[in-house]
Structure formats: structure tokens, C-alpha cells
Design a protein around this motif. Structure first.
Motif, PDB file in Angstrom:
ATOM      1  N   LEU A   1     -17.286 -10.535  -0.637  1.00 42.67           N
ATOM      2  CA  LEU A   1     -15.824 -10.558  -0.582  1.00 42.67           C
ATOM      3  C   LEU A   1     -15.246  -9.993  -1.876  1.00 42.67           C
ATOM      4  O   LEU A   1     -15.528 -10.489  -2.959  1.00 42.67           O
ATOM      5  CB  LEU A   1     -15.318 -11.990  -0.388  1.00 42.67           C
ATOM      6  N   VAL A   2     -14.449  -8.941  -1.743  1.00 42.46           N
ATOM      7  CA  VAL A   2     -13.797  -8.366  -2.919  1.00 42.46           C
ATOM      8  C   VAL A   2     -12.302  -8.658  -2.937  1.00 42.46           C
ATOM      9  O   VAL A   2     -11.658  -8.567  -3.975  1.00 42.46           O
ATOM     10  CB  VAL A   2     -14.047  -6.844  -3.000  1.00 42.46           C
ATOM     11  N   HIS A   3     -11.758  -8.985  -1.759  1.00 41.01           N
ATOM     12  CA  HIS A   3     -10.343  -9.369  -1.662  1.00 41.01           C
ATOM     13  C   HIS A   3     -10.223 -10.574  -0.724  1.00 41.01           C
ATOM     14  O   HIS A   3      -9.763 -10.449   0.413  1.00 41.01           O
ATOM     15  CB  HIS A   3      -9.492  -8.210  -1.154  1.00 41.01           C
ATOM     16  N   PRO A   4     -10.612 -11.738  -1.174  1.00 40.79           N
ATOM     17  CA  PRO A   4     -10.552 -12.927  -0.318  1.00 40.79           C
ATOM     18  C   PRO A   4      -9.136 -13.267   0.134  1.00 40.79           C
ATOM     19  O   PRO A   4      -8.959 -13.915   1.169  1.00 40.79           O
ATOM     20  CB  PRO A   4     -11.133 -14.033  -1.207  1.00 40.79           C
ATOM     21  N   GLU A   5      -8.137 -12.817  -0.626  1.00 37.20           N
ATOM     22  CA  GLU A   5      -6.746 -13.104  -0.249  1.00 37.20           C
ATOM     23  C   GLU A   5      -6.335 -12.371   1.021  1.00 37.20           C
ATOM     24  O   GLU A   5      -5.342 -12.745   1.664  1.00 37.20           O
ATOM     25  CB  GLU A   5      -5.796 -12.734  -1.397  1.00 37.20           C
ATOM     26  N   TRP A   6      -7.068 -11.342   1.395  1.00 34.82           N
ATOM     27  CA  TRP A   6      -6.770 -10.594   2.614  1.00 34.82           C
ATOM     28  C   TRP A   6      -7.638 -11.033   3.793  1.00 34.82           C
ATOM     29  O   TRP A   6      -7.500 -10.512   4.901  1.00 34.82           O
ATOM     30  CB  TRP A   6      -6.968  -9.099   2.385  1.00 34.82           C
TER      31      TRP A   6
ATOM     32  N   GLY B   1     -13.223   1.940   6.964  1.00 31.70           N
ATOM     33  CA  GLY B   1     -13.583   1.853   8.376  1.00 31.70           C
ATOM     34  C   GLY B   1     -14.933   1.243   8.634  1.00 31.70           C
ATOM     35  O   GLY B   1     -15.279   0.989   9.791  1.00 31.70           O
ATOM     36  N   ASN B   2     -15.718   0.991   7.591  1.00 30.85           N
ATOM     37  CA  ASN B   2     -17.011   0.322   7.751  1.00 30.85           C
ATOM     38  C   ASN B   2     -16.924  -1.168   7.444  1.00 30.85           C
ATOM     39  O   ASN B   2     -17.946  -1.856   7.404  1.00 30.85           O
ATOM     40  CB  ASN B   2     -18.061   0.979   6.849  1.00 30.85           C
ATOM     41  N   ASP B   3     -15.713  -1.645   7.234  1.00 23.67           N
ATOM     42  CA  ASP B   3     -15.450  -3.059   6.946  1.00 23.67           C
ATOM     43  C   ASP B   3     -14.689  -3.649   8.129  1.00 23.67           C
ATOM     44  O   ASP B   3     -13.487  -3.446   8.284  1.00 23.67           O
ATOM     45  CB  ASP B   3     -14.628  -3.171   5.655  1.00 23.67           C
ATOM     46  N   VAL B   4     -15.401  -4.380   8.989  1.00 27.79           N
ATOM     47  CA  VAL B   4     -14.798  -4.887  10.220  1.00 27.79           C
ATOM     48  C   VAL B   4     -13.645  -5.851   9.943  1.00 27.79           C
ATOM     49  O   VAL B   4     -12.657  -5.890  10.685  1.00 27.79           O
ATOM     50  CB  VAL B   4     -15.874  -5.553  11.119  1.00 27.79           C
ATOM     51  N   LEU B   5     -13.732  -6.632   8.870  1.00 27.89           N
ATOM     52  CA  LEU B   5     -12.667  -7.586   8.562  1.00 27.89           C
ATOM     53  C   LEU B   5     -11.412  -6.883   8.080  1.00 27.89           C
ATOM     54  O   LEU B   5     -10.292  -7.294   8.407  1.00 27.89           O
ATOM     55  CB  LEU B   5     -13.153  -8.600   7.520  1.00 27.89           C
ATOM     56  N   ALA B   6     -11.574  -5.820   7.306  1.00 21.29           N
ATOM     57  CA  ALA B   6     -10.409  -5.049   6.852  1.00 21.29           C
ATOM     58  C   ALA B   6      -9.747  -4.358   8.041  1.00 21.29           C
ATOM     59  O   ALA B   6      -8.512  -4.320   8.142  1.00 21.29           O
ATOM     60  CB  ALA B   6     -10.834  -4.022   5.811  1.00 21.29           C
TER      61      ALA B   6
ATOM     62  N   PHE C   1       0.817  -1.211   0.000  1.00 20.67           N
ATOM     63  CA  PHE C   1       0.000   0.000   0.000  1.00 20.67           C
ATOM     64  C   PHE C   1       0.849   1.258   0.000  1.00 20.67           C
ATOM     65  O   PHE C   1       1.795   1.387   0.772  1.00 20.67           O
ATOM     66  CB  PHE C   1      -0.926   0.013   1.229  1.00 20.67           C
ATOM     67  N   ASN C   2       0.518   2.191  -0.880  1.00 18.56           N
ATOM     68  CA  ASN C   2       1.147   3.508  -0.936  1.00 18.56           C
ATOM     69  C   ASN C   2       0.072   4.543  -0.633  1.00 18.56           C
ATOM     70  O   ASN C   2      -0.842   4.732  -1.441  1.00 18.56           O
ATOM     71  CB  ASN C   2       1.752   3.763  -2.321  1.00 18.56           C
ATOM     72  N   PRO C   3       0.133   5.237   0.505  1.00 18.79           N
ATOM     73  CA  PRO C   3      -0.932   6.174   0.875  1.00 18.79           C
ATOM     74  C   PRO C   3      -1.068   7.365  -0.070  1.00 18.79           C
ATOM     75  O   PRO C   3      -2.075   8.076  -0.026  1.00 18.79           O
ATOM     76  CB  PRO C   3      -0.537   6.619   2.291  1.00 18.79           C
ATOM     77  N   LEU C   4      -0.077   7.585  -0.919  1.00 17.61           N
ATOM     78  CA  LEU C   4      -0.159   8.665  -1.889  1.00 17.61           C
ATOM     79  C   LEU C   4      -0.897   8.252  -3.157  1.00 17.61           C
ATOM     80  O   LEU C   4      -1.426   9.089  -3.886  1.00 17.61           O
ATOM     81  CB  LEU C   4       1.250   9.143  -2.265  1.00 17.61           C
ATOM     82  N   LEU C   5      -0.921   6.947  -3.429  1.00 23.23           N
ATOM     83  CA  LEU C   5      -1.438   6.474  -4.710  1.00 23.23           C
ATOM     84  C   LEU C   5      -2.619   5.524  -4.594  1.00 23.23           C
ATOM     85  O   LEU C   5      -3.553   5.586  -5.398  1.00 23.23           O
ATOM     86  CB  LEU C   5      -0.320   5.774  -5.497  1.00 23.23           C
ATOM     87  N   ASP C   6      -2.594   4.637  -3.645  1.00 30.51           N
ATOM     88  CA  ASP C   6      -3.545   3.533  -3.611  1.00 30.51           C
ATOM     89  C   ASP C   6      -4.873   3.899  -2.968  1.00 30.51           C
ATOM     90  O   ASP C   6      -4.971   4.831  -2.161  1.00 30.51           O
ATOM     91  CB  ASP C   6      -2.939   2.334  -2.868  1.00 30.51           C
ATOM     92  N   GLU C   7      -5.899   3.129  -3.340  1.00 30.57           N
ATOM     93  CA  GLU C   7      -7.204   3.277  -2.712  1.00 30.57           C
ATOM     94  C   GLU C   7      -7.180   2.582  -1.351  1.00 30.57           C
ATOM     95  O   GLU C   7      -6.224   1.903  -1.002  1.00 30.57           O
ATOM     96  CB  GLU C   7      -8.282   2.646  -3.605  1.00 30.57           C
ATOM     97  N   MET C   8      -8.259   2.754  -0.592  1.00 34.10           N
ATOM     98  CA  MET C   8      -8.282   2.166   0.741  1.00 34.10           C
ATOM     99  C   MET C   8      -8.412   0.644   0.684  1.00 34.10           C
ATOM    100  O   MET C   8      -8.945   0.083  -0.269  1.00 34.10           O
ATOM    101  CB  MET C   8      -9.435   2.759   1.560  1.00 34.10           C
ATOM    102  N   ILE C   9      -7.910   0.012   1.730  1.00 32.42           N
ATOM    103  CA  ILE C   9      -7.995  -1.437   1.864  1.00 32.42           C
ATOM    104  C   ILE C   9      -9.437  -1.829   2.185  1.00 32.42           C
ATOM    105  O   ILE C   9     -10.069  -1.268   3.086  1.00 32.42           O
ATOM    106  CB  ILE C   9      -7.062  -1.932   2.990  1.00 32.42           C
ATOM    107  N   GLN C  10      -9.957  -2.790   1.439  1.00 32.50           N
ATOM    108  CA  GLN C  10     -11.316  -3.259   1.653  1.00 32.50           C
ATOM    109  C   GLN C  10     -11.388  -4.761   1.391  1.00 32.50           C
ATOM    110  O   GLN C  10     -10.812  -5.240   0.412  1.00 32.50           O
ATOM    111  CB  GLN C  10     -12.295  -2.524   0.722  1.00 32.50           C
ATOM    112  N   ILE C  11     -12.068  -5.490   2.265  1.00 36.46           N
ATOM    113  CA  ILE C  11     -12.266  -6.925   2.096  1.00 36.46           C
ATOM    114  C   ILE C  11     -13.728  -7.225   1.770  1.00 36.46           C
ATOM    115  O   ILE C  11     -14.022  -8.039   0.895  1.00 36.46           O
ATOM    116  CB  ILE C  11     -11.831  -7.693   3.366  1.00 36.46           C
ATOM    117  N   LEU C  12     -14.644  -6.546   2.460  1.00 38.63           N
ATOM    118  CA  LEU C  12     -16.074  -6.669   2.187  1.00 38.63           C
ATOM    119  C   LEU C  12     -16.598  -5.365   1.594  1.00 38.63           C
ATOM    120  O   LEU C  12     -16.340  -4.288   2.145  1.00 38.63           O
ATOM    121  CB  LEU C  12     -16.853  -6.956   3.474  1.00 38.63           C
TER     122      LEU C  12
END
Length: 361
Positions: A23-28, A226-231, A6-17
Motif C-alpha cells: 500500500l502506497v496510498h492507504p487513504e485512497w 492500470g495494473n493496480d486493480v484497487l486504483a 489530480f491535474n492530468p497535465l502535472l500529476d503522476e498516475m493514481i496508484q494504491i498498490l
């Protein structure tokens, strides 16, 4: 893994659900069994029940000012669930889910909002500092705890929670700078709920993300849904492991929304439209996690109904007990500021004591 990617300057936020509980990122996906997943949900749902009931009590004139947590349950429960039993938490005043997860009793929580000094006198095995109302001052307390942990060799970490408004305070920057220079075992979690009372996040900083402020201090920063408890759980667990392994502090921005008022003394309709709130209601952290659990076969509408009924009755019972407990002894207000009363505090105590004696109270 998450921080390296993750690069906070470039990347979108981390999300699993996503908002539909898919599930959008089952690997996480964190390695949590059905029981642990249900426990996360029940804590979030219990927090929402307490919120709803407490707002009713306050509007009835039976409770003092209260700070609702509506919409921020995942940011609080997911992050605090990733901590070890001996780790420390330095909260602000809107961390109901954290208090519940760390073992604080509902009686203590109600006592605090009822104006009773004993509310923040936590049992010794619950490592949560008292509520820190001065904005961002708890950040400094967390660095002190982390420094003490390293000095004593206890391998405990210290987590501080702060709102987006707190990032404009000097305490925030001083804490990050000290922790980064000293490589302290800290995790700093910003609950970016988009408002500091009525001041929008856009007026706090021109930076694209708050997480990118970590770059200036040479530490990792990451934005999480922050609305994704698993992330929130997955990212905080990785930050905790970094800190415990001696890799220094981490800054986590939990991107969420305060769906309720700042406190019960606030009227949010003055500074935001209902349409904005409704758009965030579609991202409700509890709704999305419930959909996921039902799809996985770990929850049902029947369980939901039973849980809400049982916990609502429990909240009512505890509140009525606290309501009948009465006020605090005058000396308690002065005895828990310092180990020993200062001359100024002693003078204040004697003055108040004489006043109440005169009034026959």
C-alpha cells in the motif's frame, strides 16, 4: 476526491498498490471487505486461465483468431466492478474481464471467438453491447445509451472501453464532445496498453498523457495505474458517482501493457524487444494483487492451487461443449444486423443460400 486532487497535465498516475503489492496510498483504499477483494482477484485469475487455455486451443487449430488480455486484467476487472447492475457497457474486443464481471457466461464468450453469431446475444439482464470491431465506434454507442438514460430518467450510466489507438479516431473525439456538451452520464475508459497492433502509443499523440485530452472538452481526465486493480476500482467508482449525480462524463486513462500479441494473427517480436515485455512482467497485475491478499490473510498458495485446478477443468469442459455445437444456421448471419433484412441483405442471403444448396451443404 481523486479527481479534484489530480491535474492530468502535472500529476503522476493514481496508484494504491505498487508492483510489490504494498500500500502506497492507504487513504485512497476503497472500502471493500475480504469477500469483495477475493472476488476481484478470482475474476482476474479466471480471466488469465481462460486466456492461457484459449491460446492453446487456437494454436491447436480448434479456435479462430483470438485477442489475448494478458496484463490488462486489473484495468478491466477493477473498473467494471465499480458499476451498478443496471449500468451499460460498450466494449471493443479485448474486454474479457469486463464480460466476466458483468455476468457473461464463458459459453457465450467461447461461442463468439468460435465464430458463432449467438456468442454476442447476451441475456436481457446483462447490459453489455455486442463486440464492436470498428475502432472506437463503441464510443458513439455509449453516448447514445447515456442520452437515452437521461431522456428516460432511468439514472443508468454508460461506460465505453477503447484502446490507445482508438483515440486517434474521429469517433473518440465526437463522442467526448457530444457527451461533454450534453453533460451525459458517461465514463470513457482508455486501456492504454502502449500499442495499437504494432503502432506505439508515442505515434498516436504528442500529448504527455491521453487523459489530458479531456481538458479540451471541459471534463475531468485522470491517469490510473492500470495494473493496480484497487486504483482502477476507486477511480471508476468516483467517476460513476459523478455521472450518476448529474456531473457529466469522465475520461480515465488506464496505463497498462499488452503482454501478449494483439491477436493470435500477430507476431509482437517483430516490433518490440523481449526485454521490454519482461520489465512489464514485474508489474503483473495479478501477481501484485495476490501478494497483497496473502499479506492481508485473505489468500494462500493452497487456495491458489485449488482455484486454478478447478477453473482450468471448467474451462476445458465448456470449450469442449462449444466445440461440439457445430456452426450457425445461415439465416442467423443475416437476421441480427437489422430488425428486418434490407433488400441488399436479402439478396446476399438468397445468393449464399443458393450456393450452399448447389454444393449440397
Amino acid at each position: 476526491m481523486l479527481f479534484k486532487a489530480f491535474n492530468p497535465l502535472l500529476d503522476e498516475m493514481i496508484q494504491i498498490l505498487n508492483k510489490d503489492g504494498e500500500l502506497v496510498h492507504p487513504e485512497w483504499l476503497p472500502d471493500l471487505g475480504p469477500e469483495a477483494l477475493v472476488d476481484l482477484y478470482e475474476t482476474m485469475r479466471f480471466s488469465r486461465i481462460i486466456d492461457e487455455k484459449t491460446l492453446q486451443y487456437q494454436r491447436q487449430g480448434r479456435m479462430l483468431t483470438y485477442a489475448p488480455n494478458l496484463g490488462q486484467e486489473a484495468a478491466q476487472v477493477g473498473s467494471s466492478a465499480a458499476l451498478g447492475a443496471n449500468d451499460w457497457v460498450a466494449p471493443s474486443f479485448r474486454e474479457l474481464g469486463v464480460w466476466l464481471n458483468r455476468g457473461a457466461s464463458l459459453e457465450h464468450i467461447f461461442l463468439y471467438w468460435f465464430g458463432n453469431e449467438m456468442g454476442m446475444r447476451m441475456p436481457e439482464d446483462i447490459r453489455v453491447l455486442p463486440v464492436s470491431v470498428p475502432i472506437a465506434s463503441q464510443m458513439q454507442h455509449a453516448t447514445g445509451l447515456a442520452y437515452a438514460s437521461r431522456y428516460k430518467g432511468t439514472n443508468e450510466i454508460a461506460v465505453a472501453y477503447v484502446g490507445d489507438g482508438g483515440t486517434s479516431q474521429g469517433d473518440f473525439h465526437e463522442a467526448l464532445n457530444f457527451a461533454s456538451v450534453q453533460d451525459l452520464p458517461n465514463v470513457f475508459i482508455i486501456q492504454n496498453n502502449q500499442f495499437a497492433i504494432s503502432t506505439r502509443r508515442q505515434l498516436q499523440t504528442k500529448a504527455k498523457t491521453i487523459a489530458q485530452k479531456a481538458i479540451g472538452y471541459g471534463i475531468p481526465g485522470i491517469v490510473v495505474d492500470g495494473n493496480d486493480v484497487l486504483a482502477m476500482y476507486a477511480v471508476t467508482r468516483e467517476a460513476v458517482e459523478r455521472a450518476r449525480n448529474g456531473e457529466g462524463p469522465t475520461l480515465i486513462e488506464a496505463y497498462t501493457y499488452r503482454m501478449g500479441a494483439h491477436t493470435t494473427s500477430d507476431d509482437p517480436t517483430v516490433y518490440r524487444d523481449d526485454s521490454e515485455v519482461e520489465s512489464w512482467r514485474e508489474k503483473d497485475p495479478i501477481d501484485r494483487f495476490r501478494k497483497f491478499l496473502i499479506r492481508e490473510g485473505h489468500w494462500s498458495d493452497e487456495k491458489e492451487s485449488e482455484f486454478v485446478s478447478e477453473r482450468s477443468d471448467y474451462v476445458k469442459t465448456v470449450f469442449e461443449k462449444v466445440e461440439k455445437s457445430g456452426g450457425v444456421d445461415l439465416k442467423d448471419i443475416f437476421d441480427y444486423v437489422y430488425e428486418k433484412r434490407t433488400p441488399i441483405l436479402e439478396a446476399q442471403y438468397q445468393k449464399k443460400k443458393a450456393y450452399f444448396q448447389k454444393e449440397g451443404k
